[in-house]
Motif scaffolding. Structure first.
Motif, short mmCIF file in Angstrom:
data_model
loop_
_atom_site.label_atom_id
_atom_site.label_comp_id
_atom_site.label_asym_id
_atom_site.label_seq_id
_atom_site.Cartn_x
_atom_site.Cartn_y
_atom_site.Cartn_z
N SER A 101 12.41 -68.70 -13.08
CA SER A 101 13.43 -68.07 -12.47
C SER A 101 14.82 -67.90 -13.16
O SER A 101 15.30 -68.79 -13.77
CB SER A 101 13.52 -69.11 -11.07
OG SER A 101 12.59 -69.51 -10.31
N LEU A 102 15.38 -66.62 -12.99
CA LEU A 102 16.62 -66.16 -13.55
C LEU A 102 17.86 -66.11 -12.83
O LEU A 102 17.44 -65.86 -11.50
CB LEU A 102 16.16 -64.83 -14.36
CG LEU A 102 15.17 -64.67 -15.15
CD1 LEU A 102 15.06 -63.42 -15.98
CD2 LEU A 102 15.12 -65.60 -16.34
N ALA A 103 18.83 -66.57 -13.10
CA ALA A 103 20.01 -66.43 -12.43
C ALA A 103 21.00 -65.98 -13.21
O ALA A 103 21.32 -66.64 -14.37
CB ALA A 103 20.51 -67.73 -11.85
N LEU A 113 21.11 -68.20 -16.46
CA LEU A 113 20.10 -69.64 -16.49
C LEU A 113 18.85 -69.31 -16.24
O LEU A 113 18.62 -68.39 -15.26
CB LEU A 113 20.68 -70.47 -15.25
CG LEU A 113 22.23 -70.76 -15.48
CD1 LEU A 113 22.70 -71.80 -14.59
CD2 LEU A 113 22.28 -71.78 -16.88
N ALA A 114 17.88 -69.79 -17.06
CA ALA A 114 16.43 -69.65 -16.95
C ALA A 114 15.91 -70.99 -16.42
O ALA A 114 15.93 -72.01 -17.37
CB ALA A 114 15.83 -69.19 -18.20
N LEU A 115 15.27 -71.26 -15.37
CA LEU A 115 14.75 -72.31 -14.84
C LEU A 115 13.21 -72.06 -14.96
O LEU A 115 12.61 -71.20 -14.17
CB LEU A 115 15.17 -72.81 -13.55
CG LEU A 115 14.64 -73.95 -12.86
CD1 LEU A 115 14.95 -75.26 -13.58
CD2 LEU A 115 14.87 -74.11 -11.33
N THR A 116 12.34 -72.93 -15.85
CA THR A 116 10.98 -72.87 -15.60
C THR A 116 10.45 -74.18 -15.02
O THR A 116 11.18 -75.13 -14.93
CB THR A 116 10.37 -73.04 -16.97
OG1 THR A 116 10.74 -74.32 -17.64
CG2 THR A 116 11.00 -71.82 -17.91
N LYS A 131 12.32 -77.21 -16.66
CA LYS A 131 13.42 -76.93 -17.97
C LYS A 131 14.30 -75.99 -17.60
O LYS A 131 13.87 -74.87 -17.06
CB LYS A 131 12.37 -76.73 -19.09
CG LYS A 131 11.56 -77.86 -19.68
CD LYS A 131 10.76 -77.45 -21.17
CE LYS A 131 9.99 -78.38 -21.74
NZ LYS A 131 9.59 -78.27 -23.03
N LEU A 132 15.49 -76.16 -18.13
CA LEU A 132 16.49 -75.27 -18.08
C LEU A 132 16.86 -74.63 -19.37
O LEU A 132 17.13 -75.57 -20.19
CB LEU A 132 17.74 -75.98 -17.48
CG LEU A 132 19.13 -75.32 -16.87
CD1 LEU A 132 18.74 -74.22 -15.76
CD2 LEU A 132 20.07 -76.37 -16.53
N TYR A 133 17.32 -73.40 -19.34
CA TYR A 133 17.73 -72.65 -20.74
C TYR A 133 18.86 -71.94 -20.02
O TYR A 133 19.00 -71.47 -19.06
CB TYR A 133 16.40 -71.90 -21.13
CG TYR A 133 15.19 -72.50 -21.41
CD1 TYR A 133 14.97 -72.81 -22.80
CD2 TYR A 133 14.31 -72.64 -20.43
CE1 TYR A 133 13.84 -73.78 -22.87
CE2 TYR A 133 13.12 -73.40 -20.67
CZ TYR A 133 12.83 -73.79 -22.04
OH TYR A 133 11.74 -74.56 -22.52
N PHE A 142 18.26 -68.02 -26.21
CA PHE A 142 18.50 -68.99 -24.98
C PHE A 142 18.67 -70.48 -25.68
O PHE A 142 17.96 -70.64 -26.89
CB PHE A 142 17.40 -68.96 -24.02
CG PHE A 142 17.42 -67.86 -23.06
CD1 PHE A 142 17.83 -68.16 -21.80
CD2 PHE A 142 16.70 -66.82 -23.51
CE1 PHE A 142 17.95 -67.20 -20.78
CE2 PHE A 142 16.74 -65.87 -22.60
CZ PHE A 142 17.36 -66.07 -21.21
N GLU A 143 19.38 -71.55 -25.05
CA GLU A 143 19.32 -72.82 -25.83
C GLU A 143 18.83 -73.57 -24.52
O GLU A 143 19.06 -73.37 -23.53
CB GLU A 143 20.89 -73.00 -25.89
CG GLU A 143 20.97 -74.42 -26.22
CD GLU A 143 22.53 -74.75 -26.29
OE1 GLU A 143 22.84 -76.07 -26.68
OE2 GLU A 143 23.44 -74.05 -25.98
N ASP A 144 17.80 -74.46 -25.00
CA ASP A 144 17.26 -75.57 -23.93
C ASP A 144 18.27 -76.46 -23.74
O ASP A 144 19.01 -77.33 -24.45
CB ASP A 144 16.23 -76.23 -24.67
CG ASP A 144 15.39 -76.99 -23.70
OD1 ASP A 144 15.85 -77.28 -22.63
OD2 ASP A 144 14.18 -77.33 -24.26
#
Length: 820
Positions: A101-103, A113-116, A131-133, A142-144
């Motif tokens: 999911s992207l925000a 923010l990318a939430l897997t 996991k949040l990137y 992207f940074e983890d």
């Protein structure tokens, strides 16, 4: 078999592949991509029929397509491979999660923010990990930052809430299920602070439109919780709450039921608090559902006559209510707010029976008196799918579909805010498909939410942006009716008057740089892809760029909401025997457009017109609008600060600026409003602001928002008859909630209510039994519908939410009446 690619939606205003949520002035957007098995879906057929006579094209719509400047050609798109290759950025996620999911956080910040998430069911439990990137450069890298959330599982369905000024809330789950945990950020996601909750949120936490520190949460046990300090402290303000919404100036509206069940529709109370729950007032009862649109507050209220209910409208936040002049509906029917702003409302009223269609009505500026706009409007009851689309790139333009008597589906467009609906013109040089009885006479049909629900090969809804003036992208087919065959992509550059076939076959598409750039990726669910297409002239010429050597299975096209960015990300994954990793490829087109646009790159363009020199051409809703638009052969950058430049000019009033008034209608193929036959010689009365009004009219009322001046101004008066007509449906006793009671006050109140009841009974007998006009002629054109709705033996409720694909700007939708 590889995981894959079903586009999901994260926030409320959303499409199949992009979800754009403009909260509190910040442009926050969410999008989810999910891997799934690559299975070919069988398309459902749409019956092929000829265009019905009642939708004959109007002779008034002969607009020519916006002219192409001399000397334009596609050579300007040559030599771009090296530039784009130097500005293509790939990020591979070492992540096997099934969805992402992207925000976007903030406007123009570049923060994503990318939430897997990865979930598996285990007996009665749901096990998962997140996991949040984080990216600060529009997704180029992207940074983890999973450590920021302590490896907590974040709920993918509504786990990310974006607010103003860099505020972010992530909603997580904790073991045991007796509470929850949120992570809050004030700095665009650079850091997060955990906050434990004493409840489990059932829906997404919402921000106050006027103060982003104010938060509301509805718990899984239907408790309403409030925070005034951005989640640091919470207090419960009410039990057994079914639905809650923020109003204006930190006002909160919610429905509650003391009987302990939100399934008891029609017995809910609508409550309001203006001081964060310190005082709560009941503003209406017998509520089935409620919603907001523009400045209007709507309530669907039980009439007390079986299962019938009616819409009531308030423009003062529930202090006073007016009964909308619309037909009541029963259990098998529903109301739906299709669109609303500060001046008017589009309301769909479902027909009795499982017909799949209803009637669109447009309101006056008080949301009370309605005129019939479009009959046989397609709106499925089982899935809640409607093609109704507000073309935000052009004032007054709406698209939707109708269901003909032979069950064929046809697209129609209104250029005057619902005053007239006509078929879409066949694109120049296009051929009619097999649905056409005459190969030279047919029209364009737009595929939208209904086609997606029918599993046709349509990956995206129509796309428009307010800052890309006149531009509409949509999938469509050319014939007598909507076709089940593979659609193509069509583009209009003049708000829907004319169209061209821009791309063959279905595509995912996005608008960048305020319409100066359009990008597209071919929809190929079974085959990996490596090409992206782009156009700098509104879809006439296309360049093709190979963005990767190793093709990927495509899952989504992502760009910052607002259509001002020059960056677009292609999301997907590679399927191998050992692993499937998410891959994001971000392409920066800024270097392709080598210079900023100057004054010479823009030309004047008159909306709703084909002749800018004609002083009488282009008037729509009372005024003309001239725009400065980018030349089609100018390959330059509008820029993030680009503002739509418009020059409005008022027009003289004509009949085109008026709707038929209460009790009048337009005959077929006529612009003249004539009196409804069953009302000739009768006094027109309706209820407004608690008093019965007598209407003196020549049959016309000005279209809400119409700015015409002088000319033919039709006389219209509303005379106060000084007779109370407050609907008792919302209950006259609007009480302040209180924990204490006073027996003397209660006895006194009961006596007063009994005395008032006797007096009211006399009035009701005289008004409704002896006269009957108010009920029978609520809106004369609707009389037949009112009688139909009174039929016995209603089916079980079939009303459902709009699907996520059918949501539109201003559209509040709900479980049943689609007001919420």
């Amino acid at each position: 078999m590889g995981p894959s690619l079903r586009a999901l939606l994260l926030f409320s205003l959303s499409t199949l592949t992009a979800a754009v949520d403009f909260q509190l002035g910040a442009k926050a957007s969410g999008r989810s991509f999910v891997k799934r098995p690559l299975v070919e879906r069988k398309a459902a057929s749409i019956v092929k029929r000829s265009l019905p006579a009642w939708l004959s094209p109007s002779p008034n719509h002969r607009i020519r397509r916006r002219s192409v400047e001399l000397g334009e050609n596609c050579r300007a798109l040559q030599g771009y491979d090296t530039k784009l290759a130097d500005n293509t950025h790939r990020h591979i996620f070492n992540d096997l999660s099934g969805s992402v999911s992207l925000a976007w956080v903030g406007d123009g910040t570049g923060v994503i923010l990318a939430l897997t998430t990865f979930q598996v069911p285990f007996f009665m439990l749901r096990l998962g990990q997140s996991k949040l990137y984080r990216s600060e450069n529009y997704g180029k890298s992207f940074e983890d930052v999973t450590s920021f959330i302590n490896n907590t599982f974040i709920r993918s369905e509504f786990g990310i809430a974006i607010g103003n000024s860099g505020k972010v809330i992530l909603t997580g789950e904790v073991s045991g299920g007796y509470g929850s945990r949120i992570f809050v950020s004030h700095d665009f996601g650079k850091s997060f602070t955990p906050r434990d909750l004493a409840f489990v949120p059932m829906t997404q936490i919402t921000y106050s439109p006027d103060d982003s520190n104010g938060l509301l949460a509805l718990s899984s046990s239907n408790e309403l919780w409030l925070s005034e300090d951005f989640g640091n402290n919470w207090k419960k303000i009410h039990d057994m709450v079914c639905l809650v919404k923020w109003g204006r100036k930190n006002t909160i509206f919610f429905t509650a039921n003391y009987n302990g069940s939100c399934n008891d529709r029609g017995m809910l109370e609508l409550k309001r608090t203006t001081d964060y729950g310190k005082n709560i007032k009941t503003v209406a009862s017998k509520i089935y559902s409620f919603g907001q649109g523009g400045r209007f507050l709507f309530a669907s209220v039980m009439t007390g006559k079986g299962t019938l209910r009616m819409i009531h409208v308030s423009v003062d936040q529930g202090e006073t209510w007016n009964m909308a002049q619309l037909p009541p509906v029963g259990h098998e029917q529903f109301y739906s707010i299709l669109a609303a702003n500060e001046e008017m409302v589009f309301m769909h009223v479902d027909e009795p029976g499982d017909t799949g269609f209803g009637t669109i009505y447009v309101s006056d500026d008080r949301g009370t008196v309605y005129s019939k706009s479009l009959e046989r409007h397609l709106y499925t009851t089982t899935g809640g799918d409607t093609d109704f689309t507000n073309a935000t790139s052009m004032r007054g333009v709406f698209l939707t579909s109708v269901l003909a008597e032979d069950n064929s589906v046809h697209s129609v467009v209104s250029f005057d805010q619902g005053g007239e609906w006509v078929p879409l013109r066949k694109p120049a040089y296009s051929k009619c498909d097999a649905t056409a009885s005459d190969p030279d006479e047919c029209s364009l049909h737009i595929h939208a939410a209904y086609s997606i629900a029918m599993k046709l090969n349509v990956p995206m809804l129509p796309l428009t942006e307010p800052n890309a003036v006149g531009v509409i992208l949509a999938h469509g087919s050319v014939g007598d009716s909507m076709s089940m065959m593979k659609p193509d992509v069509y583009v209009s550059d003049d708000g829907g008057y004319t169209w061209i076939k821009a791309l063959v076959g279905p595509h995912h598409y996005a608008i960048l740089d305020s319409g100066g750039l359009i990008v597209a990726v071919e929809h190929s669910p079974n085959q990996p892809i490596n090409k992206i297409k782009f156009s700098t002239d509104e879809g006439q010429c296309w360049g093709v760029y190979n963005f990767t050597v190793d093709p990927i299975y495509f899952t989504g096209l992502a760009s910052e909401p607002g259509a001002r960015s020059m960056n677009v990300s292609v999301w997907g994954y590679r399927d191998s025997l050992l692993s499937q990793h998410w891959i994001s490829t971000t392409i920066d087109f800024k270097e392709l457009l080598t210079r900023d646009c100057g004054d010479k790159d823009y030309v004047q363009w008159l909306a709703h017109s084909d002749d800018i020199s004609d002083p009488d051409d282009g008037c729509m809703l009372g005024y003309k609008e001239k725009f400065l638009r980018l030349r089609k052969d100018s390959v330059c950058w509008n820029g993030r600060d680009y503002q739509v430049n418009t020059q409005p000019t008022p027009c003289q009033c004509t009949l085109d600026d008026f709707l038929c008034d209460f009790g009048y209608y337009r005959q077929e193929n006529s612009s003249e409003c004539v009196e409804q036959p069953d009302l000739k010689g009768k006094v027109l009365e309706f209820c407004l602001h608690g008093k019965e009004e007598k209407l003196q009219t020549n049959g016309y009322r000005k279209i809400p928002g119409d700015k015409c001046e002088g000319g033919n101004m039709e006389e219209r008066k509303e005379i106060d008859l000084s007779v109370r007509c407050v609907s008792d449906l919302v209950a006259p006793e609007l009480l302040i909630d209180s924990r204490s009671s006073n027996s003397a006050a209660i006895v006194t109140t009961v006596i007063i209510v009994m005395l008032l009841g006797v007096a009211a009974g006399v009035v009701l007998i005289k008004k409704y039994v002896c006269g009957g006009r108010f009920l029978v002629h609520r809106y004369s054109v609707l009389q037949q519908h009112v009688e139909d709705n009174a039929a016995d033996g209603m089916d079980d409720p079939l009303e459902t939410n709009h699907t996520q694909h059918g949501k539109i700007e201003f559209h509040d939708d709900s479980d049943e009446d689609l007001l919420e």
